[in-house]
Design a protein around this motif. Structure first.
Motif, PDB file in Angstrom:
ATOM      1  N   ILE A  12      -2.199  -6.767  -9.798  1.00 51.17           N
ATOM      2  CA  ILE A  12      -3.454  -6.015  -9.716  1.00 51.17           C
ATOM      3  C   ILE A  12      -3.226  -4.756  -8.894  1.00 51.17           C
ATOM      4  N   SER A  13      -3.762  -3.633  -9.344  1.00 50.55           N
ATOM      5  CA  SER A  13      -3.736  -2.384  -8.587  1.00 50.55           C
ATOM      6  C   SER A  13      -5.150  -1.995  -8.211  1.00 50.55           C
TER       7      SER A  13
ATOM      8  N   PHE B 234      -2.851   5.667   4.974  1.00 52.50           N
ATOM      9  CA  PHE B 234      -2.343   6.986   5.377  1.00 52.50           C
ATOM     10  C   PHE B 234      -1.303   6.806   6.483  1.00 52.50           C
ATOM     11  N   PRO B 235      -0.150   6.198   6.158  1.00 50.11           N
ATOM     12  CA  PRO B 235       0.859   5.907   7.183  1.00 50.11           C
ATOM     13  C   PRO B 235       1.383   7.182   7.844  1.00 50.11           C
ATOM     14  N   GLY B 236       1.468   7.141   9.178  1.00 45.84           N
ATOM     15  CA  GLY B 236       1.988   8.273   9.924  1.00 45.84           C
ATOM     16  C   GLY B 236       0.995   9.407  10.139  1.00 45.84           C
ATOM     17  N   LYS B 237      -0.204   9.299   9.566  1.00 50.55           N
ATOM     18  CA  LYS B 237      -1.209  10.363   9.701  1.00 50.55           C
ATOM     19  C   LYS B 237      -2.142  10.072  10.890  1.00 50.55           C
TER      20      LYS B 237
ATOM     21  N   ALA C 293       0.861  -1.194   0.000  1.00 50.65           N
ATOM     22  CA  ALA C 293       0.000   0.000   0.000  1.00 50.65           C
ATOM     23  C   ALA C 293       0.889   1.232   0.000  1.00 50.65           C
ATOM     24  N   GLU C 294       0.743   2.064  -1.027  1.00 49.23           N
ATOM     25  CA  GLU C 294       1.534   3.284  -1.119  1.00 49.23           C
ATOM     26  C   GLU C 294       0.924   4.219  -2.155  1.00 49.23           C
ATOM     27  N   ASN C 295       1.127   5.516  -1.925  1.00 44.05           N
ATOM     28  CA  ASN C 295       0.688   6.547  -2.865  1.00 44.05           C
ATOM     29  C   ASN C 295      -0.805   6.455  -3.215  1.00 44.05           C
ATOM     30  N   GLY C 296      -1.633   6.154  -2.212  1.00 45.65           N
ATOM     31  CA  GLY C 296      -3.079   6.147  -2.418  1.00 45.65           C
ATOM     32  C   GLY C 296      -3.603   4.962  -3.197  1.00 45.65           C
TER      33      GLY C 296
END
Length: 453
Positions: A267-268, A344-347, A249-252
């Motif tokens: 798959i995305s 949303f890592p770190g949020k 999971a990265e960049n939305g």
């Protein structure tokens, strides 16, 4: 009943997602449809815009002359004023599942069932088959952007539908193929417990003749289907026919590899959570077994935006993003909180939850208490319930008690009160968070929308 002889249909509980989808389908088939519900909601407003007459609230005098058939939601009691009036008028009536079952019999039905995930999988599979030019008929238990609603009348052989276990609704369905996402405790106002739920699923799957697509990571799904006659295909993260690996999971977005003995490709998804990777894998497995090529599946899923009220990214309040989701069981709440944290890592994320029904809150209380363990902060609003379905005085449970027990586990949790009071708490603290995640299957969604106005 000969459906071709039915001209005018009255729907009771027309504000429900399933009933409204069926009404729109019948309207496309040339039937005159109208109906009622106890209160106004977004679905009713959409139906009115599409030319369907909807009475609010439900009253005996709503029933007009000339009705050929009355179709009621399973939530509408037999002693309700409208159903009693319909009986007096001698109008034939049947439940929503009964009518849906009749429609499915004319197609190659593909039922998607499970106590979590069935709406998303139904929407995903319908989209895949549509983009594979198979022209499916689709009924989803939520609105989706690619349908501009929650149903579609197709000319192809496939009928993809959400197969609900509530009050054994799926006992009226005889699909040729079925998907089971997961079997867990829910609807304990009807079922005595997990064993009875598993028994209901077994009885349903035993009638499926062609193909079962099963979650290999859910032992109960495998166990209850072991003696069912259909060919079985599994999906999962470990040992399965279709396996998801290397989930990131990265960049939305999230990505994962799909293996079936060998690597099929990547798959995305635009929606978060390993549970949604599992949902996508279920849809992919069924589509692949029906002959859809991997590239078509991949293209369809990468543009899948989710279903209404499923990780629904509504907009912003200042710089804080507002997201709403239908999660209303302990398992789905816990998974959605974790998914949001991965996305949303770190949020900092504020979790707002409206429990749905006193019976569910009472029966699954300990699970709800534990499901907030990873929350940065939680606000619990008053329990949503439908008058006539249960009496709050019969349950020694409340959102205030739930919030207190969550707080005892070390979570920063406050009782929100009614929706107006909850909205004020959110607005007063939203700027401290990057995301406000609003969870629940009741009218808390309206509060979420107000936050961005």
């Amino acid at each position: 009943m000969k459906l071709e002889e039915i001209k005018k249909i009255y729907f009771l509980g027309l504000g429900g997602v399933g009933v409204s989808a069926l009404a729109l389908l019948l309207k496309e088939m040339g039937k005159e449809v109208l109906g009622s519900d106890e209160s106004r909601n977004e679905i009713i407003e959409d139906l009115r815009k599409k030319g369907i007459k909807v009475f609010v609230p439900q009253r005996a005098e709503n029933i007009p002359a000339g009705i050929d058939l009355a179709v009621y939601s399973v939530a509408v009691r037999e002693d309700s004023p409208e159903r009693m009036r319909i009986k007096e008028m001698g109008i034939k009536q049947m439940s929503y599942p009964e009518l849906l079952g009749i429609l499915i019999d004319n197609k190659y039905g593909i039922g998607v069932s499970g106590t979590n995930g069935k709406t998303t999988v139904t929407a995903m599979l319908g989209k895949i088959l549509l983009e594979a030019d198979l022209d499916p008929t689709i009924i989803v238990g939520s609105k989706t952007d690619y349908l501009s609603g929650n149903s579609r009348l197709g000319r192809g052989e496939y009928f993809v539908f959400e197969s609900d276990e509530y009050r054994r609704a799926f006992s009226h369905y005889f699909p040729k193929a079925a998907i089971v996402t997961y079997i867990g405790e829910d609807h304990l106002d009807y079922y005595s417990g997990l064993e009875e739920i598993k028994s209901a699923f077994h009885d349903y799957l035993a009638r499926v003749p062609d193909l079962l697509v099963l979650n290999a990571d859910d032992p109960d799904s495998l166990l209850i289907s072991s003696d069912c006659p259909a060919r079985k295909i599994t999906f999962g993260f470990n040992e399965a026919d279709y396996t998801a690996k290397e989930i990131k999971a990265e960049n939305g977005k999230q990505t994962f590899q799909v293996w079936k003995g060998e690597l099929l490709g990547e798959i995305s998804l635009m929606i978060p959570g390993s549970f949604n990777a599992s949902n996508a894998l279920a849809a992919l497995a069924m589509a692949s077994e029906l002959g859809v090529d991997f590239e078509t599946v991949k293209k369809s899923l990468i543009s899948f935006k989710g279903a209404w009220r499923r990780f629904d990214r509504l907009g912003f309040s200042g710089e804080t993003e507002i997201i709403a989701d239908y999660a209303h069981t302990p398992d789905s709440v816990e998974k959605m909180i974790q998914a949001a944290k991965e996305f949303f890592p770190g949020k900092k994320i504020l979790i707002v939850f409206q429990p749905h029904q006193y019976s569910r809150t009472k029966n699954l209380f300990n699970g709800f208490v534990k499901s907030f363990d990873s929350a940065d902060k939680a606000v619990i609003s008053d329990i949503f319930f439908v008058k006539g379905r249960e009496n709050p005085e019969n349950f020694d449970v409340s959102s205030k008690i739930l919030a207190q027990e969550i707080k005892k586990r070390g979570v920063d949790c406050v009782y929100g009160g009614n929706l107006e009071e909850t909205e004020k708490i959110i607005k007063d603290s939203a700027s401290e968070f990057s995301v406000v995640l609003v969870l629940g299957a009741g009218d808390i969604y309206e509060t979420a929308k107000k936050l961005i106005e």
